[in-house]
Design a protein around this motif. Structure first.
Motif, PDB file in Angstrom:
ATOM      1  N   THR A   1      -3.097 -11.334  -9.626  1.00 14.98           N
ATOM      2  CA  THR A   1      -3.307 -11.593  -8.194  1.00 14.98           C
ATOM      3  C   THR A   1      -2.381 -12.552  -7.539  1.00 14.98           C
ATOM      4  N   GLY A   2      -1.861 -13.585  -8.209  1.00 16.54           N
ATOM      5  CA  GLY A   2      -0.894 -14.705  -7.779  1.00 16.54           C
ATOM      6  C   GLY A   2       0.320 -13.797  -7.307  1.00 16.54           C
ATOM      7  N   ALA A   3       0.787 -12.891  -8.354  1.00 13.79           N
ATOM      8  CA  ALA A   3       2.335 -12.282  -8.135  1.00 13.79           C
ATOM      9  C   ALA A   3       1.982 -11.346  -6.878  1.00 13.79           C
ATOM     10  N   LEU A   4       0.663 -10.557  -6.741  1.00 13.56           N
ATOM     11  CA  LEU A   4       0.578  -9.747  -5.822  1.00 13.56           C
ATOM     12  C   LEU A   4       0.767 -10.426  -4.386  1.00 13.56           C
ATOM     13  N   MET A   5       0.108 -11.574  -4.383  1.00 11.72           N
ATOM     14  CA  MET A   5       0.027 -12.218  -2.943  1.00 11.72           C
ATOM     15  C   MET A   5       1.401 -12.925  -2.736  1.00 11.72           C
ATOM     16  N   ASP A   6       2.118 -13.328  -3.653  1.00  6.54           N
ATOM     17  CA  ASP A   6       3.364 -13.766  -3.586  1.00  6.54           C
ATOM     18  C   ASP A   6       4.610 -12.609  -3.494  1.00  6.54           C
ATOM     19  N   GLY A   7       4.071 -11.421  -3.534  1.00  3.38           N
ATOM     20  CA  GLY A   7       5.166 -10.514  -3.597  1.00  3.38           C
ATOM     21  C   GLY A   7       6.154 -10.555  -4.843  1.00  3.38           C
ATOM     22  N   ALA A   8       5.620 -10.937  -6.245  1.00  4.27           N
ATOM     23  CA  ALA A   8       6.409 -11.264  -7.135  1.00  4.27           C
ATOM     24  C   ALA A   8       5.964 -10.548  -8.211  1.00  4.27           C
ATOM     25  N   LEU A   9       5.537  -9.455  -8.235  1.00  4.92           N
ATOM     26  CA  LEU A   9       5.153  -8.529  -9.301  1.00  4.92           C
ATOM     27  C   LEU A   9       6.354  -8.081 -10.145  1.00  4.92           C
TER      28      LEU A   9
ATOM     29  N   ALA B   1     -12.006 -13.352  -4.765  1.00  2.13           N
ATOM     30  CA  ALA B   1     -12.026 -14.637  -4.398  1.00  2.13           C
ATOM     31  C   ALA B   1     -10.906 -15.085  -3.646  1.00  2.13           C
ATOM     32  N   ALA B   2      -9.667 -14.275  -3.658  1.00  2.40           N
ATOM     33  CA  ALA B   2      -8.676 -14.532  -2.610  1.00  2.40           C
ATOM     34  C   ALA B   2      -8.843 -14.017  -1.358  1.00  2.40           C
ATOM     35  N   HIS B   3      -9.638 -12.908  -1.336  1.00  2.01           N
ATOM     36  CA  HIS B   3     -10.059 -12.393   0.117  1.00  2.01           C
ATOM     37  C   HIS B   3     -11.076 -13.356   0.802  1.00  2.01           C
ATOM     38  N   ALA B   4     -12.172 -13.739  -0.090  1.00  3.81           N
ATOM     39  CA  ALA B   4     -13.055 -14.776   0.482  1.00  3.81           C
ATOM     40  C   ALA B   4     -12.351 -16.016   0.904  1.00  3.81           C
ATOM     41  N   GLY B   5     -11.265 -16.418   0.061  1.00  2.00           N
ATOM     42  CA  GLY B   5     -10.406 -17.797   0.584  1.00  2.00           C
ATOM     43  C   GLY B   5      -9.562 -17.579   1.717  1.00  2.00           C
ATOM     44  N   GLY B   6      -9.656 -16.159   2.364  1.00  2.14           N
ATOM     45  CA  GLY B   6      -8.907 -16.069   3.508  1.00  2.14           C
ATOM     46  C   GLY B   6      -7.643 -15.434   3.439  1.00  2.14           C
ATOM     47  N   ASN B   7      -7.073 -15.152   2.265  1.00  2.97           N
ATOM     48  CA  ASN B   7      -5.965 -14.557   2.098  1.00  2.97           C
ATOM     49  C   ASN B   7      -5.879 -13.095   2.705  1.00  2.97           C
TER      50      ASN B   7
ATOM     51  N   VAL C   1      -5.204  -9.073   1.230  1.00  2.89           N
ATOM     52  CA  VAL C   1      -5.210  -9.222  -0.088  1.00  2.89           C
ATOM     53  C   VAL C   1      -5.744  -7.963  -0.738  1.00  2.89           C
ATOM     54  N   LEU C   2      -6.930  -7.265  -0.024  1.00  5.67           N
ATOM     55  CA  LEU C   2      -7.694  -6.176  -0.624  1.00  5.67           C
ATOM     56  C   LEU C   2      -6.944  -5.001  -0.279  1.00  5.67           C
ATOM     57  N   GLN C   3      -6.043  -5.066   0.762  1.00  2.63           N
ATOM     58  CA  GLN C   3      -5.217  -3.904   1.009  1.00  2.63           C
ATOM     59  C   GLN C   3      -3.923  -3.726   0.188  1.00  2.63           C
ATOM     60  N   LYS C   4      -3.491  -4.834  -0.403  1.00  2.00           N
ATOM     61  CA  LYS C   4      -2.314  -4.804  -1.267  1.00  2.00           C
ATOM     62  C   LYS C   4      -2.820  -4.458  -2.608  1.00  2.00           C
ATOM     63  N   ALA C   5      -4.147  -5.034  -3.018  1.00  2.00           N
ATOM     64  CA  ALA C   5      -4.607  -4.741  -4.290  1.00  2.00           C
ATOM     65  C   ALA C   5      -4.899  -3.190  -4.353  1.00  2.00           C
ATOM     66  N   ALA C   6      -5.257  -2.493  -3.394  1.00  2.00           N
ATOM     67  CA  ALA C   6      -5.410  -1.082  -3.185  1.00  2.00           C
ATOM     68  C   ALA C   6      -4.299  -0.340  -3.332  1.00  2.00           C
ATOM     69  N   GLU C   7      -3.064  -0.877  -2.867  1.00  2.00           N
ATOM     70  CA  GLU C   7      -2.083  -0.155  -2.787  1.00  2.00           C
ATOM     71  C   GLU C   7      -1.355  -0.102  -4.311  1.00  2.00           C
TER      72      GLU C   7
END
Length: 630
Positions: A58-66, A101-107, A110-116
């Motif tokens: 999840t951190g890598a996804l949000m940071d664009g660092a996969l 948790a990331a979505h609930a935390g206001g990121n 993140v759901l769209q990125k996770a779906a992709e």
């Protein structure tokens, strides 16, 4: 005991997980994921390994660092393991929990990125015929951004087929609709259709009582709520010896209490005592008093108007027009509103003019203030819509790293920053009397020994009740009572006072900043603004004393301590109070003054001395960027 390199296997695993966690916190995701990948290839299924891997992904996804050099197949192999996570015991799927948790935390996004990211894995599993519970939770969590991925009908059938097998932890993730009116509505609609259209005996045969209770909390369905008597009769018939486990027993008591205060409940207090027993019946008394004066037809019509977008639009336009031409409202009686202001004052000077310009402009108001002498600042939890820091760059960086590390970890890393946040000014009784034009002001020092050991939620509920008591002591002097935080901004008003009066005075109805709904397995309402009649507000404000009794009676999800959002919601639900949304634009919580970028930099430099790892550098860079922009 097996050993690795001369060490017990458990110690060797602990060391590897600790190393991976440290790499994740330093934003070094690829080597962290390589550690988790190796652990899973060894057949290790410890949930803490899945938790760590879910945090890293999840951190890598949000940071664009996969990982860029793995290739799609290698990454998908790891993601497949995380999605399925078959060996769980009383825990939610770790990857889904981190994404939620990331979505609930206001990121945002993140759901769209996770779906992709997960779409290829989910597609492969679907085509293979896999229908595991972990797979289902991932699909339900990402259902909205996955629209068009598969037909909705088979997803709904799969959802309802597996529903009886889902535990509390799994059900806590894909129905969190109180603060999100979009992403989980398909899942909620599935449950509403099930609860409303399935015969009670069939429902009771398929689902335990605790799931039936959650269906009511998640959907808010009035049609399902109206079937409570039939549900309870079917439950007693199916289980004549009583509940089969603790959760079911707690849920059965909760459903019975809710039924007792409903319009279809027992006709008298004596009948309630006969049906529930004296202890549980005592908790029904506040709701029974409110029910006795209800005019539901009148209230429902007014609530329908308050919830109608066209009516809201018309009321908004009318409010704007009469704001510019007040003479158009001459001849109409202005509602008499007791405004109960409670909690830490923080940005009260900035928030108050917004009330005067919108919500309270056409009302005759009397103010009752029960607050603390220390002004203080709001918390820095990443899920907050507004943070107590100046600067966009730092707020964005803080959300990212606090969301990944957690608030306990951030507090441990940055004691000087948290100490600076806690430092605030003070205000006097005379200042507030002049500011709000009222003599009804009580200020207390929360560092006084009388409040030693009190949690923030306890302080909040104490002040809420104290302010409400000041107003309700005046008898019938007011049409309605408004409870509000001093730092809450209120924007455009989109309702007519006549509708609010009809809704709130005809039945036990409360209009809040967020309507009653479900979040992470709990019933919640907005806890910053509430408008109600004096009788309804008295019950709502008495949460301080009522809510602990829910735990004493072992009701479902009742906690020994008061909780924000949850305790007020449970009090309302068990009193038969309808908690709808107040049709007004809810703004942010104002700070007395957000912590300046220069002060943030100074505190961070002190905390990072001798360490200066990747997280320190990211936060310092963001704070310095904001400082340069000023």
């Amino acid at each position: 005991m097996k050993s690795v390199n001369g060490k017990p296997a458990s110690e060797f695993l602990d060391n590897r997980l600790a190393a991976a966690k440290e790499l994740t916190e330093a934003s070094n995701y690829t080597p962290a994921l390589e550690i988790y990948e190796a652990i899973f290839k060894e057949g290790i299924t410890a949930h803490r390994a899945f938790e760590g891997a879910g945090r890293a992904v999840t951190g890598a996804l949000m940071d664009g660092a996969l990982p860029t050099d793995w290739g799609r197949e290698r990454l998908d192999d790891l993601l497949r393991i995380l999605v399925l996570e078959r060996d769980r015991d009383g825990t939610p799927p770790a990857l889904c929990a981190r994404i939620a948790a990331a979505h609930a935390g206001g990121n945002q996004g993140v759901l769209q990125k996770a779906a992709e990211l997960l779409r290829p894995v989910l597609t492969a599993l679907w085509d293979e015929g896999a229908r595991d519970r972990g797979f289902l939770i991932a699909v339900l969590l990402l259902r909205h951004p996955l629209q068009g991925w598969q037909d909705e009908a088979p997803i709904s059938r799969w959802h309802l087929d597996l529903l009886p097998q889902l535990d509390r932890h799994e059900l806590s993730l894909p129905y969190n609709g109180i603060f999100d009116a979009v992403h989980f509505q398909g899942n909620i609609a599935d449950l509403a259709g099930l609860a409303e259209n399935t015969p009670p005996d069939a429902l009771v045969r398929r689902f335990p009582a605790w799931q039936l209770l959650l269906f009511l909390w998640i959907t808010g369905s009035r049609r399902a709520d109206a079937q409570l008597a039939a549900w309870l009769a079917a439950y007693r018939s199916a289980y004549p010896g009583g509940a089969t486990d603790e959760d079911d027993g707690a849920a059965a008591r909760s459903l019975a209490l809710r039924w007792a205060v409903s319009p279809d409940g027992p006709a008298s207090a004596a009948a309630v005592t006969t049906a529930l027993g004296p202890d549980l019946a005592a908790l029904a008394q506040p709701g029974l008093k409110l029910r006795s004066t209800a005019d539901r037809a009148r209230s429902n019509a007014a609530l329908a108007r308050l919830d109608s977008r066209p009516w809201q639009a018309a009321a908004f336009v009318e409010d704007k027009v009469t704001g510019k031409a007040p003479f158009l409202k001459r001849g109409r009686r202005r509602p008499r509103i007791a405004v109960c202001v409670s909690g830490q004052l923080r940005g009260y000077r900035a928030a108050f003019p917004t009330w005067q310009a919108s919500l309270l402009r056409d009302a005759d108001c009397q103010f009752f203030i029960h607050s603390w002498s220390k002004i203080g600042r709001s918390g820095a939890e990443p899920f907050r819509a507004y943070l107590p820091f100046a600067g966009e760059a730092f707020c964005e960086a803080w959300r990212l790293h606090a969301g990944r590390i957690g608030m306990p970890g951030m507090a441990e890393r940055y004691p000087a920053l948290f100490a600076a946040l806690a430092d605030g000014g003070v205000v006097s009784k005379a200042e507030l009397e002049a500011f709000y034009s009222t003599e009804h002001v009580v200020l207390e020092d929360d560092s006084d020994p009388d409040f030693a050991g009190w949690s923030n939620p306890r302080k909040m509920h104490y002040k809420l009740k104290a302010a409400s008591d000041m107003a309700t002591a005046r008898g019938d002097e007011f049409d309605l009572i408004l409870r509000i935080r001093p730092d809450k901004v209120i924007g455009a008003k989109a309702f007519r006072w006549g509708d609010a009066l009809a809704a709130c005075r005809a039945t036990p109805t409360l209009l809040a900043d967020a309507a009653m709904g479900h979040q992470y397995g709990s019933l919640m309402i907005g806890d910053q603004v509430a408008l109600a009649s004096a009788a309804t507000m008295a019950v709502y404000a008495d949460t301080l004393d009522i809510a602990p009794r829910f735990h004493e009676m072992a009701l479902y999800d009742a906690k020994p301590d008061l909780m924000g959002h949850v305790s007020l919601a449970q009090t309302c639900w068990y009193a038969g109070i309808t908690a709808a949304r107040l049709p007004a634009r809810m703004g942010k919580l104002m700070e007395a003054a957000p912590m300046a970028s220069s002060a943030i930099c100074a505190a961070l430099e002190q905390d990072a001395a001798g360490r200066h790892d990747a997280v320190d550098k990211a936060l310092l860079t963001a704070a310095r960027t904001d400082r340069q922009r000023r």
